[in-house]
Motif scaffolding. Structure first.
Motif, PDB file in Angstrom:
ATOM      1  N   CYS A  92      17.712  -6.863  15.902  1.00 50.42           N
ATOM      2  CA  CYS A  92      17.179  -7.782  16.907  1.00 50.42           C
ATOM      3  C   CYS A  92      17.881  -9.117  16.712  1.00 50.42           C
ATOM      4  N   ARG A  93      18.683  -9.474  17.703  1.00 50.67           N
ATOM      5  CA  ARG A  93      19.545 -10.654  17.546  1.00 50.67           C
ATOM      6  C   ARG A  93      19.237 -11.632  18.687  1.00 50.67           C
ATOM      7  N   LEU A  94      19.146 -12.895  18.327  1.00 50.55           N
ATOM      8  CA  LEU A  94      18.879 -13.916  19.351  1.00 50.55           C
ATOM      9  C   LEU A  94      20.186 -14.371  19.976  1.00 50.55           C
ATOM     10  N   GLU A  95      20.221 -14.365  21.309  1.00 51.59           N
ATOM     11  CA  GLU A  95      21.377 -14.944  22.016  1.00 51.59           C
ATOM     12  C   GLU A  95      20.859 -16.143  22.796  1.00 51.59           C
ATOM     13  N   THR A  96      21.314 -17.336  22.394  1.00 44.33           N
ATOM     14  CA  THR A  96      20.834 -18.544  23.080  1.00 44.33           C
ATOM     15  C   THR A  96      21.477 -18.629  24.446  1.00 44.33           C
ATOM     16  N   LYS A  97      20.852 -19.455  25.310  1.00 52.23           N
ATOM     17  CA  LYS A  97      21.413 -19.542  26.663  1.00 52.23           C
ATOM     18  C   LYS A  97      22.821 -20.116  26.649  1.00 52.23           C
ATOM     19  N   GLU A  98      23.138 -20.967  25.629  1.00 51.18           N
ATOM     20  CA  GLU A  98      24.498 -21.512  25.512  1.00 51.18           C
ATOM     21  C   GLU A  98      25.486 -20.375  25.223  1.00 51.18           C
ATOM     22  N   GLY A 118      29.665 -27.180  35.755  1.00 48.06           N
ATOM     23  CA  GLY A 118      28.450 -27.985  35.798  1.00 48.06           C
ATOM     24  C   GLY A 118      27.240 -27.304  35.215  1.00 48.06           C
ATOM     25  N   LEU A 119      27.335 -26.062  34.858  1.00 48.43           N
ATOM     26  CA  LEU A 119      26.163 -25.362  34.337  1.00 48.43           C
ATOM     27  C   LEU A 119      25.851 -25.774  32.900  1.00 48.43           C
ATOM     28  N   ASP A 120      26.901 -26.298  32.197  1.00 55.02           N
ATOM     29  CA  ASP A 120      26.668 -26.698  30.813  1.00 55.02           C
ATOM     30  C   ASP A 120      25.555 -27.747  30.708  1.00 55.02           C
ATOM     31  N   GLU A 121      25.552 -28.640  31.703  1.00 45.70           N
ATOM     32  CA  GLU A 121      24.542 -29.698  31.648  1.00 45.70           C
ATOM     33  C   GLU A 121      23.171 -29.157  32.005  1.00 45.70           C
ATOM     34  N   ASP A 122      23.145 -28.247  32.962  1.00 39.01           N
ATOM     35  CA  ASP A 122      21.849 -27.739  33.428  1.00 39.01           C
ATOM     36  C   ASP A 122      21.886 -26.210  33.411  1.00 39.01           C
ATOM     37  N   ASN A 123      21.752 -25.628  32.216  1.00 33.31           N
ATOM     38  CA  ASN A 123      21.924 -24.171  32.019  1.00 33.31           C
ATOM     39  C   ASN A 123      20.759 -23.404  32.619  1.00 33.31           C
ATOM     40  N   PRO A 124      21.033 -22.564  33.642  1.00 34.79           N
ATOM     41  CA  PRO A 124      19.951 -21.822  34.289  1.00 34.79           C
ATOM     42  C   PRO A 124      19.589 -20.549  33.531  1.00 34.79           C
ATOM     43  N   LEU A 125      20.409 -20.206  32.535  1.00 36.81           N
ATOM     44  CA  LEU A 125      20.162 -18.953  31.814  1.00 36.81           C
ATOM     45  C   LEU A 125      19.015 -19.142  30.835  1.00 36.81           C
TER      46      LEU A 125
END
Ligand SMILES: Nc1ncnc2c1ncn2[C@@H]1O[C@H](COP(=O)(O)OP(=O)(O)O)[C@@H](O)[C@H]1O
Ligand SMILES: [Mg+2]
Lengths: 298, 228
Positions: A92-98, A118-125
């Protein structure tokens, strides 16, 4: 039973001579042993590769559990522990939205970076746990359990196609096993007929052996040896044929539909050889034994 | 030594081949078994070798309790009995030497013993010079000598012969019987079933006459006594 070396030599000599005396039936016997073993070989190699592919699928198959954005870092860790405690969870591995964004960028490849601008600033994931199982057969159950954990937003699981593929392969596997067993019976039957002819051809000799005081086993062994040699010859030929056939087939498959890696023949050679030779000689000995019981009466 | 007490034999089809036979043959004796065809001579011999089992009674041969012998000991009984048949029963594809050696191989004798014993026995039956020939190259008398050599090669205590001269001309028959008598004088017990009146009368040995499966006569220095 202690046997003297010269007696063993005698049995081997007689056993091999018997093979030549009955050449046509012997050929038929060897032929059926070859057929039975090749089918069995296909079955073994098929199963081996099936398991091999299974582990490859297992390695790639994963459940993604997306975590609600409102969760704090501690809560996320707590969710991870809960998932790890579930049955059948291997990893079980965590994948951060980054990280997820980074992977997405890599997947899209050169020239398409603009889409993700532009998604880096406002990551929708969302952060997600990537869960791998000990047995993918339980994917649905585990996915269900994960989705009932507080703080999990969405769970995405493997497609069912894999499951279906595995089911079909299992059916094919049972089918070829059935054919193999049938052929083994036919081989035993034909060998027992060959030995019957051998017994018949040598009935005079057997009668003389009896009245000069040969033990039952002394009379039986040459026929058992004959059966085992038939099985052994069949096994060796089947091994060679299976080896070439397999190598060509796997080469063809990996060139044309190389989705998965397949086993090379040298990886499985020892196992197949061992099985062929032990099975071949057993079939031969069994055929002889049946015949001797029926026709030799010693 | 052979001892039969109250021995009867009924075949599975109901034929009564032997009825209440009592018989003692001492070690070293020479005995003729005579009687018309179907009298039970061959059956008697088969019982001694345990080729058939008696329906009733006890049989002892060379210290073996033949009737109660366990299957796995039958070969050892047979090794103590040399057997000769009317039809020789030689292996056609094997040489004289091999035919005789075969009987020793079966007992797992060593190659050395075989090389020593086989030529000795072939010399005894007068076939030393024909060791390398095959049966079809030999006369009937010579073939019977080979089968005698085979019967004797393991030094049996008893020699059993079922009409050994049945396929031979009278002169050759006498040669074979003289050879058997030689063997008897070296200490081997001999039981010989025969139809050969001249021989029985000429030898003046013990004669056991079977009729309809029963012992009709048992005479020391007997005669054949049938007009057939
Ligand atoms: N295997 C057998 N089954 C049934 N009857 C048999 C068998 N062998 C011999 N007989 C019968 O037993 C009787 C004695 O036969 P046999 O011992 O061969 O006599 P002999 O050798 O004195 O001619 C005969 O009536 C014969 O037909
Ligand atoms: Mg007879």
């Amino acid at each position: 039973m202690v046997m003297k070396i010269r007696t063993i030599k005698y049995f081997l000599g007689e056993g091999f001579t018997g093979i030549w005396k009955n050449s046509l039936m012997t050929l038929a016997s060897i032929g059926t042993v070859i057929a039975a073993l090749i089918i069995f070989g296909i079955f073994i190699l098929f199963s081996t590769n099936l398991n091999y592919i299974g582990t490859q699928i297992q390695d790639e198959q994963e459940i993604r559990a997306f975590i609600d954005e409102s969760m704090t870092a501690e809560q996320v860790q707590e969710i991870g522990r809960q998932i790890e405690d579930l049955a059948f969870v291997r990893e079980c591995r965590l994948e951060t939205k980054e990280q997820a964004l980074e992977n997405l960028r890599e997947d899209l490849g050169e020239g398409n970076e603009r889409i993700l601008e532009g998604l880096d600033e406002d990551n929708p994931l969302r952060d997600a746990y990537i869960v791998k199982l000990k047995d993918i057969a339980y994917t649905r159950e585990v996915a269900g359990e994960i989705s009932s954990i507080d703080g999990i937003a969405v769970v995405r699981e493997a497609e069912e196609a894999v499951d279906k593929l595995l089911n079909i392969m299992e059916v094919i596997r049972m089918f070829s096993l059935g054919i193999m067993i049938l052929l083994a019976f036919i081989a035993v039957f034909i060998i027992s007929n060959t030995i019957k002819l051998a017994v018949f051809a040598r009935r005079k000799e057997i009668n003389i052996m009896k009245f000069v005081g040969a033990t039952d086993w002394f009379i039986r062994w040459p026929f058992i040896v004959e059966g085992m040699v038939i099985g052994l010859i069949g096994a060796v030929i089947a091994l060679v044929l299976t080896g070439y056939g397999y190598s060509y087939t796997t080469e063809y498959i990996s060139q044309n539909l190389g989705m998965f890696r397949l086993r090379q023949f040298d990886e499985v050679f020892e196992g197949v050889a061992l099985i062929f030779i032990s099975l071949g000689t057993t079939i031969g000995a069994l055929g002889s034994a049946i015949s001797i019981r029926k026709y030799l009466r010693v | 030594m052979i001892l039969l007490t109250n021995v009867s034999k009924t075949y599975s089809n109901g034929t009564i081949a032997l009825k209440n036979v009592n018989l003692y043959i001492a070690k070293g004796e020479f005995v003729f078994v005579v009687g018309p065809s179907g009298a039970g001579k061959s059956t008697l011999i088969k019982l001694l070798m345990r080729e058939e089992t008696a329906s009733y009674g006890d049989i002892i041969v060379n210290d073996f309790d033949v009737g109660n012998l366990k299957r796995q000991y039958i070969p050892y009984l047979r090794r103590s009995i040399g057997t000769v048949f009317q039809d020789f029963r030689l292996l056609p594809n094997k040489t004289v030497y091999e035919n005789v050696a075969f009987a020793m191989q079966v007992t797992e004798a060593s190659a050395k013993e075989i090389r020593r014993q086989v030529p000795f026995i072939l010399g005894m039956v007068g076939l030393a010079s024909k060791a390398k020939m095959c049966p079809h190259q030999l006369s009937g008398g010579e073939q019977q000598r080979v089968s005698l050599a085979r019967a004797l090669v393991n030094n049996p205590a008893v020699l059993i012969a079922d009409e050994p001269t049945g396929n031979l001309d009278p002169e050759t028959a006498w040669d074979i019987v003289k050879l058997i008598y030689d063997i008897n004088r070296r200490g081997t017990t001999v039981v010989m079933a025969t139809h050969a009146r001249e021989i029985v009368n000429g030898m003046k040995k013990r004669v056991i006459a079977l009729e309809n499966g029963m012992i009709a006569r048992d005479d020391e220095k007997g005669v054949y006594g049938y007009e057939d």
